[in-house]
Design a protein around this motif. Structure first.
Motif, PDB file in Angstrom:
ATOM      1  N   ASN A 153       0.822  -1.216   0.000  1.00  0.00           N
ATOM      2  CA  ASN A 153       0.000   0.000   0.000  1.00  0.00           C
ATOM      3  C   ASN A 153       0.853   1.262   0.000  1.00  0.00           C
ATOM      4  OD1 ASN A 153      -1.346  -2.305   1.321  1.00  0.00           O
ATOM      5  ND2 ASN A 153      -3.122  -0.953   1.376  1.00  0.00           N
ATOM      6  N   LYS A 166      -6.428  -3.452  -5.156  1.00  0.00           N
ATOM      7  CA  LYS A 166      -6.697  -2.757  -3.902  1.00  0.00           C
ATOM      8  C   LYS A 166      -7.037  -3.731  -2.786  1.00  0.00           C
ATOM      9  CE  LYS A 166      -8.371   1.483  -6.116  1.00  0.00           C
ATOM     10  NZ  LYS A 166      -9.501   2.443  -6.214  1.00  0.00           N
ATOM     11  N   LYS A 167      -6.819  -3.259  -1.572  1.00  0.00           N
ATOM     12  CA  LYS A 167      -7.097  -4.105  -0.411  1.00  0.00           C
ATOM     13  C   LYS A 167      -8.615  -4.259  -0.227  1.00  0.00           C
ATOM     14  CE  LYS A 167      -7.198  -0.477   3.115  1.00  0.00           C
ATOM     15  NZ  LYS A 167      -6.649  -0.032   4.415  1.00  0.00           N
ATOM     16  N   SER A 172      -5.016  -7.753   1.998  1.00  0.00           N
ATOM     17  CA  SER A 172      -4.336  -6.476   1.794  1.00  0.00           C
ATOM     18  C   SER A 172      -4.053  -6.282   0.309  1.00  0.00           C
ATOM     19  CB  SER A 172      -3.030  -6.448   2.588  1.00  0.00           C
ATOM     20  OG  SER A 172      -2.173  -7.498   2.169  1.00  0.00           O
ATOM     21  N   ALA A 173      -3.591  -5.129  -0.054  1.00  0.00           N
ATOM     22  CA  ALA A 173      -3.298  -4.837  -1.461  1.00  0.00           C
ATOM     23  C   ALA A 173      -2.126  -5.692  -1.949  1.00  0.00           C
ATOM     24  CB  ALA A 173      -2.995  -3.354  -1.633  1.00  0.00           C
TER      25      ALA A 173
END
Length: 546
Positions: A153, A166-167, A172-173
């Motif tokens: 991120n 994207k997360k 998570s991302a």
């Protein structure tokens, strides 16, 4: 009605897009109408994208100039942090406006006409500065901590060859390999590390094959290919903290074009490799081929033909009159003697840089001819010290006239004269029996006390004015130019470049003329000398040697 100026500021592109600066202007215009001020349209100044921690901003500079010239009686600002987020800068600016007799009014802050209000304003400034420092430090520490945990991120997007996923609430991302773009990345590394193509040749091939860039609307540039070859993310090690913000080291052409103002008061500098924080991502190329590319980049940097210690007089100062691109130095060789002849050539005249289409048809010019013509003009200018002396005197006089010290002195002298008139009227009233001796004794000491205060202020201002005059002592241009004329032939290229940059802003090169734009106006000299122009060499170019 009194005249006021409006100052607004937003520091980020997001605020610009949301038009928050427009809402500030509307609120301030209503506030001006309520307070009985007239705001001309040209007195609404907007600094979009400028940080509150920077003091030099174009809109703020114009406001300060108008205040020093006595053109405005008030400056209207939405809040103290719009003026500056640095408390020390707030104090400097408020004192400067007060010394010029300009009132500063904030929409969402009380007027500082009492000690309590002034203390509140100071506390707001300190809190804004503290808040900015805390936000900046917390963001830095938070990003650094997440980078050590391997969270992507903090990298703010993905480079060419990856898709940024994207997360979500569950994950998570992360980086996902874009197979279409990954083929291009592998081809770039193969051509550079195995086929020994140059970066320029790779760029040309990508454009010839019409391979789309990440934006799909532009063409490939050398800088993009160079960035790909240096990016460790392609071997599975995306890095955080590769650069750091630092002070601006040199004045660039875009900086000069903007009149000396930029939204970012500094530049980025690459940090040492050991300070980078690695974040694991899916690799696109093998580590071995990436290492080969890094070795070749390192060798090319050391042995490149561009890596020369030979400096030129006009380096970085020339602009093409036709297309506006800068000129660079190149060379050709004679067929018989194989002697190198150096030229200045416009970037826009290189068709291979623009997919086979030239931006202009400006001819290359001989370096030695142009350097000699420009330097002779600089020497001729320095041999006429009266021209420089007139400019120095003009600027010194302008500084004196616009100095806040001089204007504040005039205001205090006017105030002293009014106090003297009040004392005379009070004595006349006593002589005519309009007031008693007790009334005279009660009112006269206060007036005398105020007169003594103004006299002390005048003495202090006279000392400041004397110090200003001492700082503005005229330069002994005659002795300087005489000394320079005696040693002009002994100067090396570095010393000549220093002198040139003091007197010349930029040099416009055309097919038939050279236009030298000086840092000081030369209209008077041009009228006397009838503004000569200099023909450039227009012979056919010499065949290059390969």
């Amino acid at each position: 009605m009194k005249t006021a100026a409006i100052y607004t500021r937003v520091s980020s592109d997001h605020q610009k897009e949301n038009k928050t600066i427009g809402s500030q202007v509307d609120e301030l215009l209503r506030f001006a109408e309520e307070q009985g001020y007239v705001v001309p349209e040209e007195y609404v100044f907007k600094d979009e994208g400028y940080s509150g921690a920077v003091l030099i901003r174009p809109g703020l500079e114009r406001i300060r100039d108008l205040s020093a010239e006595g053109q405005v009686q008030a400056v209207l600002i939405y809040s103290p942090d719009r003026l500056s987020r640095n408390y020390a800068y707030q104090v400097v600016l408020m004192d400067e406006f007060a010394s010029c007799g300009t009132e500063v009014l904030f929409v969402n802050s009380a007027k500082a006409d009492t000690p309590e209000a002034a203390l509140l304003l100071q506390l707001q400034g300190m809190i804004s500065e503290y808040e900015r420092a805390m936000i900046k430090e917390r963001a830095r520490r938070g990003k650094r901590f997440k980078a050590k945990l391997g969270i992507v991120n903090v990298l703010c997007g993905a480079p060419y060859g990856y898709n940024y996923i994207k997360k979500t609430d569950e994950t998570s991302a992360w980086y996902e390999i874009n197979e279409e773009q990954a083929l291009v990345i592998r081809e770039v590394f193969r051509l550079y590390a195995e086929e020994f193509f140059s970066i320029g040749a790779i760029t040309k091939q990508l454009n010839t094959r019409k391979i789309p860039t990440s934006k799909r609307v532009s063409k490939w540039e050398r800088s993009a290919v160079w960035s790909i070859l240096r990016n460790p993310a392609y071997c599975g090690k995306a890095c955080y903290g590769k650069t750091e913000q630092t002070d601006r080291q040199r004045i660039t052409k875009p900086f000069r074009d903007k009149g000396g103002y930029v939204t970012a008061n500094g530049c980025k500098r690459e940090k040492p490799r050991e300070e980078w924080i690695e974040i694991p991502v899916p690799p696109i190329v093998d580590q071995s081929i990436f290492d080969i590319a890094q070795e070749k980049l390192k060798d090319n940097k050391l042995h490149s033909q561009r890596n020369t210690v030979v400096q030129t007089l006009l380096q970085g100062m020339m602009v093409c009159a036709e297309c506006g691109y800068s000129l660079y130095r190149t060379f050709t060789c004679t067929k018989q003697a194989k002697k190198k002849i150096y030229y200045y050539r416009c970037y826009g005249s290189d068709a291979y840089r623009f997919e086979g289409v030239k931006k202009c048809c400006c001819k290359a010019v001989r370096q030695d001819y142009v350097d000699n013509v420009v330097w002779q003009q600089i020497v001729a200018l320095l041999e006429d010290p009266t021209l420089i002396q007139r400019e120095v005197e003009k600027r010194v006089e302008e500084t004196r006239k616009t100095s806040p010290v001089v204007q504040q002195k005039a205001l205090i002298e006017n105030q002293k004269a009014k106090l003297s008139q009040s004392m005379d009227k009070l004595l006349d009233a006593y002589q005519e029996g309009l007031i008693t001796i007790d009334q005279l004794r009660k009112r006269m000491p206060e007036l005398q006390k105020r007169v003594k205060t103004t006299e002390k202020e005048l003495e202090n201002l006279k000392m400041h004015e004397l110090a200003l005059d001492q700082r503005l002592q005229l330069l002994d241009v005659q002795s300087f130019t005489n000394k320079l004329g005696q040693n002009v032939n002994q100067l090396d290229i570095k010393e000549k470049k220093k002198i040139l940059r003091l007197l010349v802003k930029e040099i416009i090169i055309g097919n038939d003329i050279i236009e030298i734009r000086h840092s000081i106006p030369l209209k008077e000299a041009q009228n006397e000398q009838k503004s000569k122009s200099y023909q450039l060499c227009t012979r056919s170019p010499v065949s290059p040697c390969y």
